[in-house]
Design a protein around this motif. Structure first.
Motif, mmCIF file in Angstrom:
data_model
loop_
_atom_site.group_PDB
_atom_site.id
_atom_site.type_symbol
_atom_site.label_atom_id
_atom_site.label_comp_id
_atom_site.label_asym_id
_atom_site.label_seq_id
_atom_site.Cartn_x
_atom_site.Cartn_y
_atom_site.Cartn_z
ATOM 1 N N ARG A 719 -24.884 -47.012 29.438
ATOM 2 C CA ARG A 719 -24.812 -48.047 28.652
ATOM 3 C C ARG A 719 -24.472 -49.338 29.200
ATOM 4 N N LEU A 720 -23.536 -49.417 30.064
ATOM 5 C CA LEU A 720 -23.010 -50.562 30.692
ATOM 6 C C LEU A 720 -24.372 -51.360 31.476
ATOM 7 N N LEU A 721 -24.973 -50.468 31.933
ATOM 8 C CA LEU A 721 -26.236 -51.169 32.706
ATOM 9 C C LEU A 721 -27.259 -51.569 31.892
ATOM 10 N N GLY A 722 -27.514 -51.117 30.658
ATOM 11 C CA GLY A 722 -28.437 -51.615 29.524
ATOM 12 C C GLY A 722 -27.729 -53.037 29.184
ATOM 13 N N ARG A 723 -26.507 -53.027 28.893
ATOM 14 C CA ARG A 723 -25.956 -54.300 28.443
ATOM 15 C C ARG A 723 -26.057 -55.334 29.624
ATOM 16 N N ALA A 724 -25.835 -54.967 30.800
ATOM 17 C CA ALA A 724 -25.951 -55.799 31.942
ATOM 18 C C ALA A 724 -27.264 -56.500 32.049
ATOM 19 N N TYR A 725 -28.423 -55.708 31.797
ATOM 20 C CA TYR A 725 -29.780 -56.091 31.698
ATOM 21 C C TYR A 725 -29.825 -57.466 30.651
ATOM 22 N N VAL A 726 -29.079 -57.367 29.474
ATOM 23 C CA VAL A 726 -29.624 -58.405 28.439
ATOM 24 C C VAL A 726 -29.648 -59.789 28.787
ATOM 25 N N PRO A 727 -28.353 -60.360 29.368
ATOM 26 C CA PRO A 727 -28.256 -61.843 29.855
ATOM 27 C C PRO A 727 -29.140 -62.233 30.771
ATOM 28 N N LEU A 728 -30.148 -61.176 31.586
ATOM 29 C CA LEU A 728 -30.863 -61.476 32.702
ATOM 30 C C LEU A 728 -32.130 -61.253 31.980
ATOM 31 N N GLY A 729 -32.254 -61.162 30.715
ATOM 32 C CA GLY A 729 -33.788 -61.259 30.012
ATOM 33 C C GLY A 729 -34.497 -59.968 30.274
ATOM 34 N N GLN A 730 -34.217 -58.896 30.674
ATOM 35 C CA GLN A 730 -34.746 -57.671 31.038
ATOM 36 C C GLN A 730 -34.889 -56.524 29.749
ATOM 37 N N HIS A 731 -35.307 -57.294 28.891
ATOM 38 C CA HIS A 731 -35.103 -56.578 27.464
ATOM 39 C C HIS A 731 -35.720 -55.135 27.512
ATOM 40 N N ALA A 732 -36.941 -54.607 28.216
ATOM 41 C CA ALA A 732 -37.421 -53.303 28.116
ATOM 42 C C ALA A 732 -36.255 -52.435 28.890
ATOM 43 N N ARG A 733 -35.877 -52.870 29.896
ATOM 44 C CA ARG A 733 -34.880 -52.215 30.819
ATOM 45 C C ARG A 733 -33.625 -51.930 30.047
ATOM 46 N N ALA A 734 -33.193 -53.081 29.367
ATOM 47 C CA ALA A 734 -31.891 -52.846 28.622
ATOM 48 C C ALA A 734 -32.024 -51.799 27.520
ATOM 49 N N LEU A 735 -33.126 -51.815 26.903
ATOM 50 C CA LEU A 735 -33.353 -50.641 25.763
ATOM 51 C C LEU A 735 -33.436 -49.466 26.521
ATOM 52 N N HIS A 736 -34.185 -49.263 27.463
ATOM 53 C CA HIS A 736 -34.362 -48.038 28.122
ATOM 54 C C HIS A 736 -32.945 -47.223 28.457
ATOM 55 N N HIS A 737 -32.042 -48.097 28.927
ATOM 56 C CA HIS A 737 -30.575 -47.570 29.392
ATOM 57 C C HIS A 737 -29.935 -47.165 28.093
ATOM 58 N N LEU A 738 -29.961 -48.191 26.907
ATOM 59 C CA LEU A 738 -29.127 -48.037 25.823
ATOM 60 C C LEU A 738 -29.690 -46.829 25.237
ATOM 61 N N ARG A 739 -30.944 -46.638 25.141
ATOM 62 C CA ARG A 739 -31.612 -45.271 24.460
ATOM 63 C C ARG A 739 -31.005 -44.101 25.283
ATOM 64 N N GLN A 740 -30.890 -44.269 26.535
ATOM 65 C CA GLN A 740 -30.507 -42.881 27.418
ATOM 66 C C GLN A 740 -29.064 -42.795 26.918
ATOM 67 N N ALA A 741 -28.259 -44.108 26.806
ATOM 68 C CA ALA A 741 -26.765 -43.814 26.584
ATOM 69 C C ALA A 741 -26.546 -43.389 25.087
ATOM 70 N N THR A 742 -27.758 -43.570 24.153
ATOM 71 C CA THR A 742 -27.396 -43.209 22.824
ATOM 72 C C THR A 742 -27.602 -41.674 22.835
ATOM 73 N N ALA A 743 -28.523 -41.065 23.682
ATOM 74 C CA ALA A 743 -28.818 -39.699 23.672
ATOM 75 C C ALA A 743 -27.864 -38.857 24.329
ATOM 76 N N GLY A 744 -27.115 -39.578 25.185
ATOM 77 C CA GLY A 744 -26.168 -38.847 25.971
ATOM 78 C C GLY A 744 -24.746 -38.851 24.964
ATOM 79 N N TYR A 745 -24.501 -39.770 24.448
ATOM 80 C CA TYR A 745 -23.357 -39.793 23.466
ATOM 81 C C TYR A 745 -23.597 -38.901 22.380
ATOM 82 N N GLU A 746 -24.844 -38.715 21.833
ATOM 83 C CA GLU A 746 -24.915 -38.062 20.589
ATOM 84 C C GLU A 746 -24.993 -36.457 21.035
ATOM 85 N N GLU A 747 -25.270 -36.210 22.275
ATOM 86 C CA GLU A 747 -25.226 -34.735 22.625
ATOM 87 C C GLU A 747 -23.851 -34.564 23.047
ATOM 88 N N ALA A 748 -23.041 -35.238 23.588
ATOM 89 C CA ALA A 748 -21.480 -35.136 23.856
ATOM 90 C C ALA A 748 -20.647 -35.209 22.472
#
Length: 934
Positions: A719-748
């Protein structure tokens, strides 16, 4: 381009003059040109240009001048020569393109030339650069001081050239010039002597003697002193009709002193650059008058102490007509023991004419005889490479007519306390002077063939003159070796000290450092080594105490001793650093001399200390963050900040050390510390705009948590890395990590983590302009937050939903959510949330056509962000504030806000935002010009 300071301030591209603006703007250019090629801080520029009375908005005005100069000074390819750098501004030009620096360069070459004709030509070329009064039209304390100093340099060059031309027999054509100078400087004995000699050689003996009598009377009336011994001797030789004075090629008068005076000085250094301030300080010591002048030149091995002492001594040899005594006391000689004071005195007494059989056997008697012999004689005593005050004290004359120079790797507090010695601690040469030193050694043509390699060599030598000389010697001996090969060798930090070993004790940096190291007691040597092993460019007192496992009191004493030995520098109060090459040597000694268990324990203590304080400090900066599980020992480490302002200051001071520690723990597989450090720095790095450093740390944190199989931490770091990619304009990487975070949080089943990820997803979609998608995620965040019972996070969610309603132009609904958020933030004391919400309300009011409340909300947001130290968001708020100011007709305030924002954007390397603000500034300026024209 060429730049001129020796007259009016000018810039030229070839034959074409460049418009560099009005007088104050030319002052900014001149302040940068004095340190061309070096970074000059903004506060230094303000002080240089305005002195003690800067205008109210000095910073804003300065940025305006710098912006204009940046546009005026560009290369043929359009690249600006004026560049923003960390800590200030850099004028990236060749120093020799500035007439002041070219003048100094030519003078230095002339003074080291062996051929009088060539030296005279170079001095003539140097003096020909002058077009009038230096720094013309600039009247501040800084420029007045610079003007006085350059005037003195010009006079010295004129006198040097006259000496040479007198040696060449040009006395007849010099008479008019010498008369003018003697009248302009009636108390300058060197100018007087030159004029007297020219008169004598022209057959005007009576005029030469009359001018001497006039000078003697002036010296007596105005200074209460007699002419120097050199001028007195010239007077006596003119009376005697000394035929040597008539010979073309005879030295100028200040070179001939008493034959019986001892001349023990070694030859001056072949190459010497810089140290202008230290040279001036030595001049002041020499002029102390009725007290014994003592100067102590200290510094680490290889810093150039002896070179400075010998250079000054030879330049000022005429001050000491009774002679010069010299001894190498070998206080830190890798090949021998320190010279006892009694042995040094034996040599001095022999030089003073005492027969060996008449020299007393005991030290007190030798000292008494020595002081009797030098009493009343104007002599210089150079005590080189001294070890201690006890070694030096018996060698001090008792007469105020003498001057003593002491060099050594100690601070000699006893000499300062008991005898009023003036301490001069030498630091590394600035990069421009390091470059000049290398060029002097190698020759301009060789350095110019490989400029990048030459610059790399200078950087690797880190301003240490001995290191630069060793590298240059290797390059000269191996004349066919490309400089790039040497630069590559020195670029390997692990082998750099090997590269600085010329297989000679006098040219081996490791041997030089070793002699200082061997003088340390075991405890101090252990601390020295551990400091070399510690990560980061410097270290605090409390961190050293943790590193060594000692009390703060014992640590402070030990640090003071290392500082006194010039192996350490307290560069700001409570923080210590080593010269880069000394640091390499210390790390080498640590690896060789300290047991692995000792080093490992020290590293662990320091890492625990830094990580514990970082975690505690982050809680102060962002108390609403969901805390991570901490080691109980780190819950409240000793020395942790007690409020948010102190926490921000601690992160600011320790940031580079924490980055270095993070690299170390990652390299050594200490995974828990790796991700905890990244987490603890996240808030600070966001507020200060350290976006790339933030991403790098979080990337390593993900690898660390994957290794630990810590699923909760892994989801958090995604989640933190996804958010960190946002202001750098790296949208695809941001979404990838935020979706990984979503899956991890839902599982937990971690609802808090899911909510925060929804908020971060909203931010990611906002940055690509999809505000409807952002609104959907913000609404999901609020739904989850409303059920979790965390008022601060609920306020954050309310503001986010209001903000995205505003972005889809539903301002009424936006205001409803944001006002609820603001009330909740204030109720909870959630200042960061209050800042964001005030900014949102400013946006809503402005776009709803209500500038007055917009202005109030934006000013509230700006105040809070400055209190929080959030310079990243502060820049955006300043831009919005400027927009409102412009809308209500307060153009000057709008320009001021935008200039402040531009400075922050440039500092944070946010090029797109900086360009947008520049467009606003240009647009307003163009509008003003249009109005004035109309």
């Amino acid at each position: 381009m060429e730049f001129r300071l020796l007259g009016s301030i000018e810039a030229h591209a070839g034959e074409t003059p460049i418009d560099v603006g009005h007088a104050r703007q030319r002052g900014v250019l001149a302040a940068l040109l004095v340190d061309a090629g070096e970074v000059v801080r903004a506060d230094q520029l303000v002080e240089r240009v305005w002195g003690a009375r800067p205008p109210q908005r000095a910073q804003s005005t300065l940025y305006s001048y710098l912006s204009r100069l940046r546009r005026a000074l560009t290369t043929g390819s359009g690249q600006p020569l004026l560049r923003r750098r960390s800590g200030g501004y850099l004028l990236a030009i060749d120093r020799l393109a500035v007439d002041l620096h070219l003048f100094r360069h030519l003078c230095a070459q002339a003074r080291s030339a062996s051929d009088d004709d060539a030296a005279s030509a170079m001095l003539g070329e140097a003096l020909g650069l002058w077009r009038g009064t230096a720094f013309a039209d600039l009247d501040t304390p800084y420029f007045n001081l610079q003007r006085d100093a350059t005037d003195q340099e010009r006079l010295a060059a004129e006198l040097d050239r006259c000496d040479i031309r007198l040696r060449l027999g040009h006395h007849g054509e010099l008479l008019a010039e010498l008369l003018t100078r003697a009248e302009a400087y009636p108390l300058d004995e060197r100018a007087t002597g030159q004029f007297m000699l020219a008169l004598f050689r022209s057959g005007r003996v009576a005029d030469a003697l009359a001018h001497y009598r006039l000078t003697r009377r002036r010296l007596s009336e105005e200074l209460g002193s007699d002419p120097s011994m050199a001028l007195q001797q010239l007077h006596e030789r003119i009376i005697a009709g000394d035929p040597v004075l008539n010979a073309a090629g005879a030295p100028a008068p200040r070179a001939r002193l008493l034959v019986e005076a001892p001349r023990q000085l070694p030859a001056p250094p072949a190459v010497f650059v810089g140290r202008a301030w230290e040279m001036a300080e030595l001049d002041r010591v020499a002029d102390t008058g009725d007290v014994l002048g003592i100067a102590v030149i200290g510094g680490t091995g290889g810093i150039g102490k002896t070179s400075l002492a010998l250079h000054w001594a030879h330049r000022n040899i005429d001050r000491f007509p009774a002679g010069q005594l010299y001894v190498d006391l070998r206080g830190f000689d890798p090949a021998g023991n320190p010279v006892p004071a009694s042995v040094a005195l034996h040599g001095f007494l022999e030089a003073l004419g005492v027969a060996p059989t008449e020299i007393p056997a005991d030290l007190p008697s030798r000292t008494a005889l020595y002081r009797s012999l030098v009493a009343g004689r104007r002599m210089l005593v150079l005590l080189d490479n001294a070890n201690s005050t006890a070694q030096v004290e018996p060698l001090l004359p008792g007469s105020p007519d003498c001057m003593v120079l002491v060099t050594g790797r100690r601070q000699f507090a006893g000499l300062v306390t008991a005898f009023g010695a003036r301490p001069l601690a030498l630091d590394a040469l600035p990069r421009s002077e390091g470059q000049e030193l290398l060029v002097h050694h190698l020759g301009w043509h060789r350095a110019a063939r490989e400029p990048e390699a030459a610059a790399a060599l200078v950087a690797h030598c880190a301003g240490l003159p001995l290191a630069t000389s060793i590298v240059a010697a290797r390059a000269r001996i191996q004349s066919g070796l490309p400089l790039a090969v040497l630069a590559e060798e020195l670029g390997d930090r692990s082998a750099r000290l090997d590269a600085l070993d010329a297989d000679d004790l006098n040219a081996d940096l490791r041997a030089v450092f070793s002699s200082s190291y061997q003088a340390l007691d075991p405890d101090l040597a252990r601390m020295f080594g551990l400091l070399g092993d510690a990560p980061g460019p410097d270290i605090s007192l409390s961190a050293v105490a943790e590193l060594t496992g000692q009390s703060a009191a014992r640590t402070r004493v030990a640090l003071r001793r290392l500082t006194a030995a010039y192996l350490l520098q307290e560069h700001v109060a409570g923080r210590y650093r080593m010269h880069d090459l000394v640091h390499l040597y210390a790390a080498e000694r640590c690896a060789h001399d300290q047991p692995a268990a000792v080093v490992g324990s020290a590293r662990q203590r320091l890492a625990s200390f830094y990580t514990g304080i970082a975690l505690a400090a982050d809680r102060l900066l962002s108390p609403q963050r969901t805390a991570i599980t901490m080691d109980p020992a780190r819950a409240r480490p000793s020395g942790a900040p007690t409020d948010a302002a102190a926490a921000m200051a601690w992160f600011e001071a320790e940031h580079r050390c924490l980055l270095a520690l993070h690299r170390e723990v990652v390299e050594h597989g200490r995974h828990a510390e790796a991700w905890q450090l990244a987490w603890s720095l996240d808030t600070f790095q966001w507020r200060r705009g350290y976006l790339h450093e933030r991403v790098a740390m979080l990337q390593a944190a993900i690898a660390a948590t994957e290794t630990l199989a810590n699923r909760a931490a892994l989801a958090l770091n995604h989640r933190l890395l996804g958010r960190a990619y946002v202001p750098l304009g790296q949208h695809a990487r941001a979404l990838h990590h935020l979706r990984q975070a979503t899956a991890g949080y839902e599982e937990a089943g971690d609802a808090d983590g899911q909510a925060q990820t929804q908020l971060n997803l909203a931010l990611a979609w906002e940055h690509v302009g999809d505000y409807r998608q952002a609104l959907t995620h913000a609404a999901a965040n609020l739904r989850i937050r409303a059920a979790l019972g965390n008022p601060a996070r609920e306020a954050e969610a309310l503001n986010a939903l209001g903000w995205y309603h505003a972005r889809v132009q539903d301002y009424e609904e936006a205001a409803r959510y944001c006002h609820r958020a603001l009330a909740l933030c204030r109720e909870q004391g959630y200042r960061e949330g209050e800042a964001y919400t005030s900014d949102s309300l400013g946006y809503i009011a402005y776009h709803s056509g209500r500038p007055a409340p917009a202005l109030r909300h934006y000013l509230d947001a700006l105040r809070l962000r400055r209190e929080l130290g959030d310079t990243y968001e502060e820049a955006d708020t300043l831009v919005h504030l400027g927009d409102v100011y412009r809308a209500v007709g307060r153009t000057a305030d709008a320009l001021s806000a935008w200039r402040e924002a531009l400075a922050l954007y440039e500092e944070q390397h946010r090029a797109r935002q900086a360009a947008s603000v520049l467009d606003k500034l240009v647009e307003v300026r163009a509008g003003r010009v249009h109005e004035e024209t109309a």
